[in-house]
Design a protein around this motif. Sequence first.
Motif, PDB file in Angstrom:
ATOM      1  N   ARG A   1       0.647  -1.732  -0.014  1.00  0.00           N
ATOM      2  CA  ARG A   1       0.455   0.032  -0.260  1.00  0.00           C
ATOM      3  C   ARG A   1       0.013   1.382  -0.621  1.00  0.00           C
ATOM      4  O   ARG A   1      -0.075   2.379   0.336  1.00  0.00           O
ATOM      5  CB  ARG A   1      -1.182  -0.063   1.470  1.00  0.00           C
ATOM      6  N   VAL A   2       2.224   0.444  -0.550  1.00  0.00           N
ATOM      7  CA  VAL A   2       2.447   2.090  -0.809  1.00  0.00           C
ATOM      8  C   VAL A   2       3.321   2.483  -2.352  1.00  0.00           C
ATOM      9  O   VAL A   2       3.856   1.101  -2.640  1.00  0.00           O
ATOM     10  CB  VAL A   2       4.158   2.242   0.603  1.00  0.00           C
ATOM     11  N   ASN A   3       3.170   3.610  -2.127  1.00  0.00           N
ATOM     12  CA  ASN A   3       3.684   3.931  -3.853  1.00  0.00           C
ATOM     13  C   ASN A   3       4.219   5.439  -4.089  1.00  0.00           C
ATOM     14  O   ASN A   3       4.740   6.496  -3.724  1.00  0.00           O
ATOM     15  CB  ASN A   3       2.619   3.929  -4.366  1.00  0.00           C
ATOM     16  N   LEU A   4       5.787   5.273  -4.697  1.00  0.00           N
ATOM     17  CA  LEU A   4       6.437   6.058  -4.936  1.00  0.00           C
ATOM     18  C   LEU A   4       6.285   5.479  -6.812  1.00  0.00           C
ATOM     19  O   LEU A   4       6.317   4.499  -7.751  1.00  0.00           O
ATOM     20  CB  LEU A   4       7.829   5.761  -4.877  1.00  0.00           C
ATOM     21  N   GLN A   5       5.791   7.085  -7.423  1.00  0.00           N
ATOM     22  CA  GLN A   5       5.214   7.195  -8.792  1.00  0.00           C
ATOM     23  C   GLN A   5       5.650   8.177  -9.664  1.00  0.00           C
ATOM     24  O   GLN A   5       6.021   9.338  -9.247  1.00  0.00           O
ATOM     25  CB  GLN A   5       3.940   6.937  -8.912  1.00  0.00           C
ATOM     26  N   ALA A   6       6.400   8.060 -10.510  1.00  0.00           N
ATOM     27  CA  ALA A   6       7.061   8.950 -11.470  1.00  0.00           C
ATOM     28  C   ALA A   6       5.356   8.900 -12.039  1.00  0.00           C
ATOM     29  O   ALA A   6       4.507   8.140 -12.920  1.00  0.00           O
ATOM     30  CB  ALA A   6       7.492   8.440 -12.671  1.00  0.00           C
ATOM     31  N   VAL A   7       4.723  10.417 -12.848  1.00  0.00           N
ATOM     32  CA  VAL A   7       3.899  10.986 -13.680  1.00  0.00           C
ATOM     33  C   VAL A   7       4.328  11.214 -14.959  1.00  0.00           C
ATOM     34  O   VAL A   7       5.666  11.940 -15.107  1.00  0.00           O
ATOM     35  CB  VAL A   7       3.101  12.497 -12.147  1.00  0.00           C
ATOM     36  N   TYR A   8       3.734  10.756 -15.735  1.00  0.00           N
ATOM     37  CA  TYR A   8       3.504  11.497 -17.406  1.00  0.00           C
ATOM     38  C   TYR A   8       2.520  11.346 -17.821  1.00  0.00           C
ATOM     39  O   TYR A   8       1.237  11.138 -17.629  1.00  0.00           O
ATOM     40  CB  TYR A   8       4.312   9.700 -17.848  1.00  0.00           C
ATOM     41  N   ASP A   9       2.036  12.516 -18.856  1.00  0.00           N
ATOM     42  CA  ASP A   9       1.283  12.468 -19.888  1.00  0.00           C
ATOM     43  C   ASP A   9       1.750  12.395 -21.275  1.00  0.00           C
ATOM     44  O   ASP A   9       2.537  13.193 -22.049  1.00  0.00           O
ATOM     45  CB  ASP A   9       1.492  14.309 -20.006  1.00  0.00           C
TER      46      ASP A   9
END
Length: 181
Positions: free
Chosen positions: A47-55
């Motif tokens: 339940r832990v998230n390290l995320q890159a965000v892309y468009d």
Amino acid sequence: MIFILTFKNVKWGTKNYFKVRKLYLGAFPKNERFPFVGLLAMALQKRVNLQAVYDHDNFIGLIFWTYAEKIIYIGYLAVDPVWRGKGYGSQILNSMKQRYSEKEIVLDIEPVIKTAKNYSQRLNRLSFYKRNGFRLTKSNLVDEGGHYSILSSDGSFKKSNLSKLLERMSFNCYKFKIVSR
């Protein structure tokens, strides 16, 4: 402008890893950061998230967040300087609110103190979150890095929910207190 955001998990040594690490180190002062390897370790949990965000194919930013039954905590949110001021921060928050509409979203920011060296930045950050539906709670988070104002997406903030979430997220290693303002 039409946003098509995707959230991609960050793993050691990947393209996302290097982009997110660079942005993370540049966007947050050292005293406010967990060691990056610590974020990666925490993100190994379900339940832990390290995320890159892309468009589309454009790297927009990063988000580090965790959740429980009733609450989401956003520990870090940053938009790459190239894309700041274009609505991406708001769009990331809106995406989280839409996907998890049944959960309260909680985050913390540096308190707005007129004597702070970065007063205008703090004021702008608070204004940004207020424009995006967040409200100051009557609580502060205190840790080794300082005091932080806690904001919530709704009026149901409970210290105990956040405390349990932060303890689980950090394997009980994060030393903090939640105090009344």
